[in-house]
Write a protein that holds these residues in place. Structure first.
Motif, short mmCIF file in Angstrom:
data_model
loop_
_atom_site.label_atom_id
_atom_site.label_comp_id
_atom_site.label_asym_id
_atom_site.label_seq_id
_atom_site.Cartn_x
_atom_site.Cartn_y
_atom_site.Cartn_z
N LEU A 163 0.83 -1.21 0.00
CA LEU A 163 0.00 0.00 0.00
C LEU A 163 0.87 1.25 0.00
CD1 LEU A 163 -2.80 -1.00 2.54
CD2 LEU A 163 -3.10 -0.54 0.09
N LEU A 164 1.92 1.23 0.80
CA LEU A 164 2.82 2.37 0.85
C LEU A 164 3.47 2.62 -0.51
CD1 LEU A 164 4.27 4.52 2.63
CD2 LEU A 164 6.10 2.83 2.87
N VAL A 165 3.93 1.56 -1.16
CA VAL A 165 4.55 1.71 -2.48
C VAL A 165 3.54 2.25 -3.49
CG1 VAL A 165 5.56 0.43 -4.41
CG2 VAL A 165 6.35 0.01 -2.08
N THR A 166 2.30 1.77 -3.42
CA THR A 166 1.26 2.27 -4.31
C THR A 166 1.01 3.76 -4.09
OG1 THR A 166 0.22 0.10 -4.42
CG2 THR A 166 -1.17 2.00 -4.98
N ILE A 167 1.02 4.18 -2.83
CA ILE A 167 0.82 5.59 -2.51
C ILE A 167 2.01 6.42 -3.00
CG2 ILE A 167 0.66 7.23 -0.59
CD1 ILE A 167 -1.05 5.00 0.84
N PHE A 168 3.23 5.93 -2.80
CA PHE A 168 4.41 6.64 -3.30
C PHE A 168 4.36 6.75 -4.82
CE2 PHE A 168 8.04 6.92 -0.06
CZ PHE A 168 7.17 7.07 1.01
N ASP A 169 3.95 5.66 -5.47
CA ASP A 169 3.84 5.67 -6.93
C ASP A 169 2.80 6.69 -7.38
OD1 ASP A 169 4.40 4.56 -9.63
OD2 ASP A 169 2.30 3.91 -9.48
N ALA A 170 1.69 6.76 -6.68
CA ALA A 170 0.65 7.74 -7.02
C ALA A 170 1.18 9.16 -6.84
CB ALA A 170 -0.59 7.52 -6.15
N ALA A 171 1.99 9.38 -5.83
CA ALA A 171 2.57 10.71 -5.60
C ALA A 171 3.42 11.12 -6.80
CB ALA A 171 3.40 10.72 -4.32
N VAL A 172 4.20 10.20 -7.32
CA VAL A 172 5.06 10.51 -8.47
C VAL A 172 4.23 10.60 -9.75
CG1 VAL A 172 6.98 9.69 -9.89
CG2 VAL A 172 7.10 9.49 -7.40
N ALA A 173 3.30 9.67 -9.93
CA ALA A 173 2.48 9.65 -11.14
C ALA A 173 1.65 10.92 -11.28
CB ALA A 173 1.57 8.42 -11.15
N ASN A 174 1.24 11.48 -10.17
CA ASN A 174 0.37 12.67 -10.19
C ASN A 174 1.14 13.97 -9.98
OD1 ASN A 174 -1.93 11.05 -10.56
ND2 ASN A 174 -2.00 10.63 -8.38
N ALA A 175 2.45 13.91 -10.05
CA ALA A 175 3.28 15.10 -9.79
C ALA A 175 3.25 16.03 -11.00
CB ALA A 175 4.71 14.68 -9.48
N SER A 176 2.28 16.93 -11.00
CA SER A 176 2.20 17.90 -12.11
C SER A 176 3.10 19.10 -11.85
CB SER A 176 0.76 18.34 -12.31
OG SER A 176 0.26 18.91 -11.11
N ASP A 177 3.42 19.35 -10.59
CA ASP A 177 4.28 20.47 -10.22
C ASP A 177 5.60 19.92 -9.68
OD1 ASP A 177 5.54 22.73 -9.25
OD2 ASP A 177 3.96 23.28 -7.84
N VAL A 178 6.61 19.86 -10.57
CA VAL A 178 7.88 19.25 -10.18
C VAL A 178 8.72 20.15 -9.27
CG1 VAL A 178 8.01 17.71 -12.17
CG2 VAL A 178 9.03 19.99 -12.30
N THR A 179 8.23 21.34 -8.96
CA THR A 179 8.96 22.21 -8.04
C THR A 179 8.62 21.88 -6.59
OG1 THR A 179 7.25 23.94 -8.08
CG2 THR A 179 9.02 24.08 -9.74
N ARG A 180 7.59 21.08 -6.36
CA ARG A 180 7.23 20.68 -5.00
C ARG A 180 8.19 19.59 -4.53
NH1 ARG A 180 1.32 19.12 -4.50
NH2 ARG A 180 1.82 19.32 -2.30
N SER A 181 8.30 19.43 -3.23
CA SER A 181 9.19 18.40 -2.70
C SER A 181 8.50 17.03 -2.72
CB SER A 181 9.60 18.74 -1.27
OG SER A 181 8.51 18.52 -0.38
N MET A 182 9.31 15.98 -2.79
CA MET A 182 8.76 14.62 -2.71
C MET A 182 8.02 14.43 -1.40
SD MET A 182 8.97 12.64 -5.31
CE MET A 182 8.55 11.12 -4.50
N THR A 183 8.55 14.99 -0.32
CA THR A 183 7.89 14.85 0.97
C THR A 183 6.49 15.42 0.93
OG1 THR A 183 10.02 14.94 2.11
CG2 THR A 183 8.07 15.42 3.43
N ASP A 184 6.32 16.61 0.34
CA ASP A 184 4.98 17.20 0.22
C ASP A 184 4.06 16.33 -0.63
OD1 ASP A 184 5.75 19.34 1.80
OD2 ASP A 184 6.04 20.72 0.11
N LEU A 185 4.58 15.84 -1.74
CA LEU A 185 3.77 15.00 -2.62
C LEU A 185 3.37 13.69 -1.92
CD1 LEU A 185 5.74 15.49 -5.95
CD2 LEU A 185 3.48 16.42 -5.40
N ILE A 186 4.30 13.11 -1.19
CA ILE A 186 4.00 11.88 -0.46
C ILE A 186 2.97 12.13 0.62
CG2 ILE A 186 4.97 10.17 1.14
CD1 ILE A 186 7.60 10.41 -0.58
N ASN A 187 3.16 13.20 1.39
CA ASN A 187 2.20 13.51 2.45
C ASN A 187 0.80 13.76 1.89
OD1 ASN A 187 4.04 13.17 4.53
ND2 ASN A 187 4.66 15.32 4.50
N GLU A 188 0.73 14.42 0.75
CA GLU A 188 -0.56 14.66 0.10
C GLU A 188 -1.19 13.35 -0.36
OE1 GLU A 188 -1.56 16.68 -4.03
OE2 GLU A 188 -0.92 18.18 -2.53
N ALA A 189 -0.40 12.48 -0.94
CA ALA A 189 -0.92 11.18 -1.39
C ALA A 189 -1.36 10.32 -0.21
CB ALA A 189 0.13 10.45 -2.23
#
Length: 194
Positions: free
Chosen positions: A158-184
């Motif tokens: 589940l965690l890997v799926t969520i991390f993958d979704a964070a990357v797959a949905n990253a339309s703003d590459v200026t955001r941090s991975m941590t922010d994207l992961i926390n949002e996902a």
């Protein structure tokens, strides 16, 4: 702590090599380029490539890193929050940050390469299984054997799926991975509790 000029230059060269390797793989396939091709694309010597990376797989997927003993000890002891899911997310996010895998643009490119090249998919799967088994072991050390291997595997998948979704949905590459992961993770919580 401020990075030295050497550390900054090394990080820049590492990223350039990874980016060039990913672009070559995207354009030619994993087996369609050589280390000489990479050296030329990155404008470095072949020797520099091998000083930074041991293999093509490490270039395309990133090197396999050892666990941070301090993070692992805190996790196995029941920390940092005492809630398993929160602690798994925290530990994984910290690991991403520490490994320098926080470049969103590079992560998006890496994901595109992984899902489009069968050889890279196979290598990524092999690596995932090794990391998964190591991580399952840590969860069972923390929670006890009664928690169960299948449950621990599901939690990590589940965690890997969520991390993958964070990357797959990253339309703003200026955001941090941590922010994207926390949002996902927040989105997943909302989906699972609705």
């Amino acid at each position: 702590m401020t990075a030295t000029k050497w550390e900054v230059r090394r990080a820049e060269t590492t990223r350039r090599l990874e980016r060039c390797a990913l672009e070559l793989t995207r354009d030619r396939g994993f087996d369609g380029w050589t280390m000489d091709d990479l050296a030329a694309a990155a404008e470095v010597s072949r020797r520099t490539v091998f000083n930074y990376f041991d293999s093509k797989a490490d270039l395309v997927l990133g090197p396999v890193h050892e666990n941070n003993d301090e993070l692992v000890a805190v996790f196995v002891a029941g920390g940092p929050t005492g809630h398993l899911w929160n602690d798994v997310v925290h530990t994984a996010t910290r690991t991403v940050e520490e490994e320098g895998a926080d470049d969103v643009e590079l992560a998006v490119l890496r994901r595109k390469v992984i899902v489009s090249d069968p050889k890279v998919i196979a290598i990524a799967h092999e690596r995932f299984e090794v990391v998964l088994e190591r991580s399952v072991d840590l969860i069972l050390q923390r929670e006890g054997q009664a928690y169960g291997v299948q449950r621990a595997r599901l939690l990590l998948q589940l965690l890997v799926t969520i991390f993958d979704a964070a990357v797959a949905n990253a339309s703003d590459v200026t955001r941090s991975m941590t922010d994207l992961i926390n949002e996902a993770v927040a989105d997943a919580r909302a989906v699972l509790t609705s």
